[in-house]
Design a protein around this motif. Sequence first.
Motif, PDB file in Angstrom:
ATOM      1  N   PHE A 331     -18.853 -13.238 -47.791  1.00 27.57           N
ATOM      2  CA  PHE A 331     -20.107 -13.971 -47.621  1.00 27.57           C
ATOM      3  C   PHE A 331     -19.829 -15.411 -47.224  1.00 27.57           C
ATOM      4  O   PHE A 331     -19.902 -16.344 -48.025  1.00 27.57           O
ATOM      5  N   THR A 332     -19.461 -15.572 -45.967  1.00 33.87           N
ATOM      6  CA  THR A 332     -19.188 -16.885 -45.403  1.00 33.87           C
ATOM      7  C   THR A 332     -19.367 -16.808 -43.900  1.00 33.87           C
ATOM      8  O   THR A 332     -19.288 -15.721 -43.315  1.00 33.87           O
ATOM      9  N   HIS A 333     -19.611 -17.951 -43.289  1.00 26.34           N
ATOM     10  CA  HIS A 333     -19.677 -18.008 -41.832  1.00 26.34           C
ATOM     11  C   HIS A 333     -18.337 -18.436 -41.246  1.00 26.34           C
ATOM     12  O   HIS A 333     -18.208 -18.570 -40.030  1.00 26.34           O
ATOM     13  N   HIS A 334     -17.350 -18.653 -42.101  1.00 28.67           N
ATOM     14  CA  HIS A 334     -16.024 -18.996 -41.625  1.00 28.67           C
ATOM     15  C   HIS A 334     -15.354 -17.765 -41.023  1.00 28.67           C
ATOM     16  O   HIS A 334     -15.640 -16.628 -41.406  1.00 28.67           O
ATOM     17  N   PRO A 335     -14.425 -17.942 -40.092  1.00 24.05           N
ATOM     18  CA  PRO A 335     -13.721 -16.792 -39.514  1.00 24.05           C
ATOM     19  C   PRO A 335     -12.771 -16.154 -40.518  1.00 24.05           C
ATOM     20  O   PRO A 335     -12.458 -16.732 -41.572  1.00 24.05           O
ATOM     21  N   MET A 336     -12.315 -14.982 -40.188  1.00 22.09           N
ATOM     22  CA  MET A 336     -11.372 -14.260 -41.023  1.00 22.09           C
ATOM     23  C   MET A 336      -9.996 -14.938 -40.956  1.00 22.09           C
ATOM     24  O   MET A 336      -9.597 -15.457 -39.917  1.00 22.09           O
ATOM     25  N   ILE A 337      -9.300 -14.945 -42.075  1.00 21.78           N
ATOM     26  CA  ILE A 337      -7.916 -15.437 -42.102  1.00 21.78           C
ATOM     27  C   ILE A 337      -7.033 -14.260 -41.688  1.00 21.78           C
ATOM     28  O   ILE A 337      -6.862 -13.304 -42.450  1.00 21.78           O
ATOM     29  N   GLU A 338      -6.524 -14.308 -40.484  1.00 28.39           N
ATOM     30  CA  GLU A 338      -5.808 -13.172 -39.916  1.00 28.39           C
ATOM     31  C   GLU A 338      -4.523 -12.867 -40.686  1.00 28.39           C
ATOM     32  O   GLU A 338      -3.919 -13.751 -41.305  1.00 28.39           O
ATOM     33  N   ALA A 339      -4.110 -11.611 -40.617  1.00 30.46           N
ATOM     34  CA  ALA A 339      -2.906 -11.156 -41.316  1.00 30.46           C
ATOM     35  C   ALA A 339      -1.672 -11.582 -40.540  1.00 30.46           C
ATOM     36  O   ALA A 339      -1.160 -10.831 -39.708  1.00 30.46           O
ATOM     37  N   ARG A 340      -1.187 -12.800 -40.818  1.00 25.10           N
ATOM     38  CA  ARG A 340       0.031 -13.271 -40.160  1.00 25.10           C
ATOM     39  C   ARG A 340       0.930 -14.060 -41.114  1.00 25.10           C
ATOM     40  O   ARG A 340       1.740 -14.869 -40.680  1.00 25.10           O
ATOM     41  N   TYR A 341       0.779 -13.801 -42.401  1.00 28.58           N
ATOM     42  CA  TYR A 341       1.556 -14.546 -43.398  1.00 28.58           C
ATOM     43  C   TYR A 341       2.394 -13.585 -44.234  1.00 28.58           C
ATOM     44  O   TYR A 341       1.973 -12.474 -44.554  1.00 28.58           O
ATOM     45  N   GLU A 342       3.580 -14.048 -44.600  1.00 31.87           N
ATOM     46  CA  GLU A 342       4.465 -13.213 -45.413  1.00 31.87           C
ATOM     47  C   GLU A 342       3.929 -13.057 -46.828  1.00 31.87           C
ATOM     48  O   GLU A 342       4.164 -12.049 -47.485  1.00 31.87           O
ATOM     49  N   SER A 343       3.222 -14.069 -47.315  1.00 31.07           N
ATOM     50  CA  SER A 343       2.544 -13.969 -48.606  1.00 31.07           C
ATOM     51  C   SER A 343       1.318 -14.858 -48.553  1.00 31.07           C
ATOM     52  O   SER A 343       1.251 -15.810 -47.756  1.00 31.07           O
ATOM     53  N   LEU A 344       0.348 -14.547 -49.376  1.00 31.24           N
ATOM     54  CA  LEU A 344      -0.894 -15.324 -49.438  1.00 31.24           C
ATOM     55  C   LEU A 344      -1.468 -15.215 -50.828  1.00 31.24           C
ATOM     56  O   LEU A 344      -1.565 -14.113 -51.379  1.00 31.24           O
ATOM     57  N   SER A 345      -1.816 -16.350 -51.423  1.00 26.39           N
ATOM     58  CA  SER A 345      -2.444 -16.346 -52.751  1.00 26.39           C
ATOM     59  C   SER A 345      -3.394 -17.526 -52.851  1.00 26.39           C
ATOM     60  O   SER A 345      -3.179 -18.572 -52.226  1.00 26.39           O
ATOM     61  N   LEU A 346      -4.447 -17.347 -53.630  1.00 25.53           N
ATOM     62  CA  LEU A 346      -5.407 -18.429 -53.836  1.00 25.53           C
ATOM     63  C   LEU A 346      -4.727 -19.570 -54.572  1.00 25.53           C
ATOM     64  O   LEU A 346      -4.154 -19.377 -55.646  1.00 25.53           O
ATOM     65  N   ALA A 347      -4.753 -20.762 -53.973  1.00 29.44           N
ATOM     66  CA  ALA A 347      -4.097 -21.919 -54.583  1.00 29.44           C
ATOM     67  C   ALA A 347      -5.057 -22.680 -55.486  1.00 29.44           C
ATOM     68  O   ALA A 347      -4.734 -23.008 -56.626  1.00 29.44           O
ATOM     69  N   ARG A 348      -6.248 -22.965 -54.983  1.00 26.94           N
ATOM     70  CA  ARG A 348      -7.249 -23.694 -55.757  1.00 26.94           C
ATOM     71  C   ARG A 348      -8.534 -23.817 -54.960  1.00 26.94           C
ATOM     72  O   ARG A 348      -8.595 -23.477 -53.783  1.00 26.94           O
ATOM     73  N   TYR A 349      -9.574 -24.289 -55.657  1.00 32.19           N
ATOM     74  CA  TYR A 349     -10.823 -24.642 -55.005  1.00 32.19           C
ATOM     75  C   TYR A 349     -10.938 -26.160 -55.009  1.00 32.19           C
ATOM     76  O   TYR A 349     -10.738 -26.803 -56.042  1.00 32.19           O
ATOM     77  N   LEU A 350     -11.247 -26.740 -53.863  1.00 28.74           N
ATOM     78  CA  LEU A 350     -11.481 -28.164 -53.768  1.00 28.74           C
ATOM     79  C   LEU A 350     -12.980 -28.412 -53.896  1.00 28.74           C
ATOM     80  O   LEU A 350     -13.786 -27.800 -53.188  1.00 28.74           O
ATOM     81  N   SER A 351     -13.351 -29.297 -54.788  1.00 29.11           N
ATOM     82  CA  SER A 351     -14.760 -29.574 -55.044  1.00 29.11           C
ATOM     83  C   SER A 351     -15.287 -30.554 -53.999  1.00 29.11           C
ATOM     84  O   SER A 351     -15.083 -31.757 -54.102  1.00 29.11           O
ATOM     85  N   VAL A 352     -15.961 -30.019 -52.983  1.00 27.93           N
ATOM     86  CA  VAL A 352     -16.517 -30.847 -51.924  1.00 27.93           C
ATOM     87  C   VAL A 352     -17.823 -31.479 -52.378  1.00 27.93           C
ATOM     88  O   VAL A 352     -18.109 -32.640 -52.112  1.00 27.93           O
ATOM     89  N   SER A 353     -18.642 -30.703 -53.081  1.00 30.28           N
ATOM     90  CA  SER A 353     -19.900 -31.206 -53.624  1.00 30.28           C
ATOM     91  C   SER A 353     -20.241 -30.379 -54.846  1.00 30.28           C
ATOM     92  O   SER A 353     -19.487 -29.472 -55.223  1.00 30.28           O
ATOM     93  N   SER A 354     -21.400 -30.656 -55.440  1.00 29.19           N
ATOM     94  CA  SER A 354     -21.796 -29.918 -56.646  1.00 29.19           C
ATOM     95  C   SER A 354     -22.070 -28.451 -56.348  1.00 29.19           C
ATOM     96  O   SER A 354     -22.066 -27.622 -57.264  1.00 29.19           O
ATOM     97  N   SER A 355     -22.305 -28.098 -55.073  1.00 31.76           N
ATOM     98  CA  SER A 355     -22.639 -26.720 -54.728  1.00 31.76           C
ATOM     99  C   SER A 355     -21.644 -26.084 -53.753  1.00 31.76           C
ATOM    100  O   SER A 355     -21.853 -24.972 -53.296  1.00 31.76           O
ATOM    101  N   TRP A 356     -20.579 -26.780 -53.427  1.00 32.83           N
ATOM    102  CA  TRP A 356     -19.622 -26.247 -52.447  1.00 32.83           C
ATOM    103  C   TRP A 356     -18.209 -26.450 -52.942  1.00 32.83           C
ATOM    104  O   TRP A 356     -17.767 -27.576 -53.143  1.00 32.83           O
TER     105      TRP A 356
END
Length: 383
Positions: A331-356
Amino acid sequence: MLRFLPAPLPVIAILIAIAIVIVPSLHAQSPDAHPRVLIPYNDHGKWGYSDTLGNLQITPQYEAANFFYSTYIGAEEVYLSVVKNKWGQALLKPDGKLLLPKKTHRARNLYTGAAPRGTVYLLQKKEKYGIYQLEEGWLVKPTLDSLYPRSYNNWMLLKASDAPTFSRFNLETLQLEPTEIVAVREYWGSLGTANIATTQDGQLHRLTKEGMIPVTAEELTDYEDMEDVMLEEVPDDGFYEQSYHWKGERPTAAQLGVDEIIDLKDYSSLSYAAHYGFQKAIIAKRNGKMGMLSETRKTLIPFEYDRIQFASSPTNVYLEKDGLVGFKILFTHHPMIEARYESLSLARYLSVSSSWRFALFQVTVNGQQGYVGENAVEYFKLE
């Protein structure tokens, strides 16, 4: 991740008006980008910082870099980041300048009521220890060779190599004071850990906030040397994630025009799901490749992957192709992160605003580490 929900026309008009003012500041990411959304950027092994669009804000020059965090120096809230250079650990300010003297390694922050918070540090310079205060300079010049490694707060014990005893940096007076202590060991007792010091006369003392309390050899038998203590790990039970079980009759592979249904989720409980054109997602296999369909057979992810798997947060999926990994936030309008990495894991969420909250992933490329944003922007140059 921005999520826009259906709203009455007047509300939409208000949101558009707000967006005209706010969105450029969020997406243009000027050099004044807030430090909480600055991202460590790896340029062929040298680290600096960029904004969320990949525009460099601090030139790559460090051996390692962390994220900026909020802290206080006195009464002022500031943002700092821990970086590593050839001298060791340093504190970086958002303007690209170092907080502490150059060519020093920050060993520890010291907490004291005798100086404004965040202003006193234990530093190393050319392998020697010293105490430094912002604006005041060196309280103890970097001439001491060693410290007791468990020296926290009240008992900051340092020693010159040719000195017979430790000196104590008194955090109440900000002065270096002589002691009779020749050795300290950490023990485990009924009340937790205890620092037991031996003085020149061979006597034992427990170091406390109140001072040195004598300990007899018999009392010491009630303690266990921390080097002999094995601490048990407490399992992480995790936390509850909504499972999004399918509601109603499940479709068949034939109805969907696929060879096999692998997994499926129902997001109809999410108020914003319909805004993205689907409320259910089905991972399926066709001609030996996996893809994802909606409940109306709309292709959400093309059938070109070796494996697709829902993440621990089931509104996200991992993608695998030719031994490489990617990611899709449903559920995002961002493009897909293509499968081109040897490993991938969620690092963190950056707080841009109170709702994002902006999702950031740590990836591996040719054995090197870097970051990728939920917008699929890569914060590195490694080739």
